[in-house]
Scaffold this motif. Structure first.
Motif, PDB file in Angstrom:
ATOM      1  N   VAL A  11      -0.006 -12.239   6.584  1.00 52.28           N
ATOM      2  CA  VAL A  11       0.763 -11.490   5.591  1.00 52.28           C
ATOM      3  C   VAL A  11      -0.030 -10.273   5.126  1.00 52.28           C
ATOM      4  N   THR A  12      -1.292 -10.507   4.835  1.00 50.32           N
ATOM      5  CA  THR A  12      -2.157  -9.409   4.396  1.00 50.32           C
ATOM      6  C   THR A  12      -2.442  -8.437   5.532  1.00 50.32           C
ATOM      7  N   GLU A  13      -2.628  -8.958   6.723  1.00 45.63           N
ATOM      8  CA  GLU A  13      -2.860  -8.078   7.869  1.00 45.63           C
ATOM      9  C   GLU A  13      -1.664  -7.163   8.109  1.00 45.63           C
ATOM     10  N   ARG A  53       0.369  -5.928   5.920  1.00 47.43           N
ATOM     11  CA  ARG A  53       0.448  -4.856   4.917  1.00 47.43           C
ATOM     12  C   ARG A  53      -0.710  -3.865   5.011  1.00 47.43           C
ATOM     13  N   THR A  54      -1.885  -4.344   5.419  1.00 43.85           N
ATOM     14  CA  THR A  54      -3.077  -3.483   5.410  1.00 43.85           C
ATOM     15  C   THR A  54      -3.444  -2.915   6.773  1.00 43.85           C
ATOM     16  N   GLY A  55      -3.012  -3.576   7.845  1.00 36.97           N
ATOM     17  CA  GLY A  55      -3.442  -3.168   9.177  1.00 36.97           C
ATOM     18  C   GLY A  55      -4.859  -3.603   9.501  1.00 36.97           C
ATOM     19  N   ILE A  56      -5.457  -4.431   8.641  1.00 35.72           N
ATOM     20  CA  ILE A  56      -6.830  -4.895   8.833  1.00 35.72           C
ATOM     21  C   ILE A  56      -6.829  -6.243   9.537  1.00 35.72           C
ATOM     22  N   ASP A  57      -7.604  -6.356  10.616  1.00 39.53           N
ATOM     23  CA  ASP A  57      -7.770  -7.630  11.321  1.00 39.53           C
ATOM     24  C   ASP A  57      -8.831  -8.436  10.566  1.00 39.53           C
ATOM     25  N   ILE A  58      -8.399  -9.431   9.812  1.00 41.40           N
ATOM     26  CA  ILE A  58      -9.325 -10.191   8.980  1.00 41.40           C
ATOM     27  C   ILE A  58     -10.279 -11.016   9.833  1.00 41.40           C
ATOM     28  N   VAL A  59      -9.813 -11.541  10.955  1.00 42.62           N
ATOM     29  CA  VAL A  59     -10.695 -12.312  11.835  1.00 42.62           C
ATOM     30  C   VAL A  59     -11.799 -11.413  12.392  1.00 42.62           C
ATOM     31  N   GLU A  60     -11.455 -10.214  12.801  1.00 41.22           N
ATOM     32  CA  GLU A  60     -12.476  -9.276  13.289  1.00 41.22           C
ATOM     33  C   GLU A  60     -13.480  -8.952  12.185  1.00 41.22           C
ATOM     34  N   PRO A 117       3.848  -7.770  -1.435  1.00 42.14           N
ATOM     35  CA  PRO A 117       3.299  -8.099  -2.746  1.00 42.14           C
ATOM     36  C   PRO A 117       4.092  -9.205  -3.426  1.00 42.14           C
ATOM     37  N   ALA A 118       3.493  -9.794  -4.472  1.00 46.24           N
ATOM     38  CA  ALA A 118       4.189 -10.815  -5.247  1.00 46.24           C
ATOM     39  C   ALA A 118       5.347 -10.166  -5.986  1.00 46.24           C
ATOM     40  N   ARG A 165      -5.028   0.299   2.291  1.00 47.54           N
ATOM     41  CA  ARG A 165      -3.644   0.705   2.055  1.00 47.54           C
ATOM     42  C   ARG A 165      -2.762  -0.532   2.044  1.00 47.54           C
ATOM     43  N   LEU A 166      -1.925  -0.638   1.015  1.00 46.74           N
ATOM     44  CA  LEU A 166      -1.002  -1.757   0.881  1.00 46.74           C
ATOM     45  C   LEU A 166       0.405  -1.221   1.071  1.00 46.74           C
TER      46      LEU A 166
END
Length: 450
Positions: free
Chosen positions: A299-301, A303-310, A243-244, A329-330
């Motif tokens: 960076v976001t991936e 923290r979240t475990g989410i594959d943004i490209v997928e 996070p910031a 989840r962050l």
């Protein structure tokens, strides 16, 4: 789901997208220029197609060449990555007209967000706080002077079609405005083939905070938290984190809400990043939305475990989001450093050549996105980004120490890189305390005693 995707990009982002395609069981086709014929992306691809010579305008920026490559390799969709044609509505429309799915926002959103003033107007209408600026493109020096006087100095001149931190000229003194206006207009024309510029209030001691959103065609919109991107050189980010730090929770939550509101207001699909300037009084101001995959998405991936490209690929295929806001989840702290082929001591002069000995970092909490291999050739024709090193840890201090350790392990013989400078940033007291602002890089490069 798509059976085959053309990756219309190069370097580390092409490898990044390819790996997600491979995990999803999708045939990955890489478009490449002759300068990249032996690149890692080409080596890993299920198929590859040459789209032109090294000059980007005749290869990665050539819409006919890319459409030909997609047709020749029987691709069903195109992922543009970032940079090049990723935010070009003309390319997205051409893909659609050719029967190809464009993996990214719709053409109308690329058009809207590609026009900075139209984007500002849309967000102002949606209720987001927008920095004071000229309502229309500047007609000349006199108009620029009048608008700047109305807004109040310091101001910044920006290319209307700008992006990637380019086409930005700060002005602190009215005496410098005429020269700055001509510089901004000529830069805008050279970089974006559009000489229109506008003027906006310059925020002293500001912080660059952005919020990642994802949306689908079924009306679902969620945010994936914020990233602090205040460490920049020449208005281009080199360190990002989430996070910031040193950001009150009420401001943080307001930014999340503003980004989701803005996305809903325009009916956004796929991904978008809402960028804000937070001033010294912690007031937030919308500046733009990037309608594409961001360089700093890992960076976001992390923290979240989410594959943004997928997520982008599934949304482009018509699938609804597989999660809602409550599922996001962050966790912990993530920080990314961009390793560039450049020399900070020579005014960021670029470096190119053959890679000799290569050592990439690893260990707990470290991710490296790169296209480098020991015998790689880094051509002089493209962006200087070599690798992104991402560190995750439960706390910010631990993440910084992990990233510093990883940068110390990185070695790439044959090229000059900015790794030593990145470590200087990480060691700076203002950065370590999280109280740094956008001027940090300039202060680190000042001669001793200044």
């Amino acid at each position: 789901m798509f059976r085959s995707i053309l990756i219309a990009n190069r370097g580390e982002v092409a490898v990044r997208i390819l790996r997600t395609c491979r995990e999803m069981g999708i045939r990955a086709v890489v478009a490449y220029s002759t300068a990249d014929r032996d690149s890692l992306a080409v080596r890993l691809a299920d198929d590859a197609v040459c789209v032109g010579p090294p000059q980007a305008g005749r290869s990665y920026l050539s819409i006919p060449s890319l459409l030909y490559g997609a047709a020749r390799t029987k691709a069903e969709a195109v992922h543009p990555g970032f940079g090049f044609l990723a935010e070009e509505s003309e390319f997205a429309t051409a893909c659609r007209d050719a029967g190809l799915a464009f993996i990214g926002p719709a053409p109308e959103h690329l058009t809207l967000m590609g026009d900075k003033q139209a984007a500002r107007a849309a967000m102002r209408k949606a209720g987001l706080p927008v920095l004071p600026g000229s309502p229309d493109p500047l007609t000349g020096e006199d108009d620029a002077a009048a608008q700047a006087e109305k807004i109040g100095y310091p101001v910044v001149l920006k290319a209307l079609a700008g992006g990637g931190g380019r086409g930005i000229v700060p002005v602190h003194d009215p005496a410098d405005l005429a020269e700055a206006f001509e510089a901004a207009r000529s830069t805008a024309l050279a970089l974006f083939h559009d000489e229109r510029v506008y003027v906006e209030k310059f925020v002293r001691d500001g912080r660059h905070i952005e919020v990642q959103v994802i949306a689908d065609s079924h009306g679902n919109v969620i945010h994936l938290g914020e990233r602090d991107c205040s460490v920049q050189r020449r208005h281009q980010k080199i360190i990002e984190e989430s996070p910031a730090p040193d950001l009150p929770d009420d401001v943080r939550h307001a930014l999340w809400e503003a980004a989701v509101t803005g996305a809903r207001a325009i009916g956004l699909r796929n991904v978008g990043t809402f960028e804000f300037l937070v001033d010294g009084d912690r007031n937030a101001h919308f500046i733009e939305m990037n309608a594409r995959l961001q360089v700093e998405h890992p960076v976001t991936e992390a923290r979240t475990g989410i594959d943004i490209v997928e997520t982008m690929i599934r949304e482009a295929a018509g699938e609804p989001l597989a999660l809602d806001q409550r599922d996001v989840r962050l966790d912990g702290h993530a920080i990314e450093a961009r390793v560039n082929a450049e020399d900070p001591d020579r005014d960021w002069a670029g470096s190119a050549g053959d890679v000799g000995y290569l050592a990439l970092p690893g260990g707990p909490g470290i991710r490296v996105d790169t296209y480098l291999v020991p015998d790689a050739v880094v051509p002089p024709h493209y962006d200087s980004l070599l690798a992104k090193i991402i560190a995750w840890a439960p706390t910010r201090d631990r993440a910084i120490r992990r990233l510093d350790r990883a940068l110390g392990e990185f070695r790439c013989d044959g090229l000059t890189t900015n790794t030593a400078f990145l470590r200087r940033v990480l060691a700076d007291p203002a950065f370590r305390s999280g109280t740094h602002r956008l001027g940090l890089i300039e202060s680190l490069r000042e001669p001793p005693g200044v």
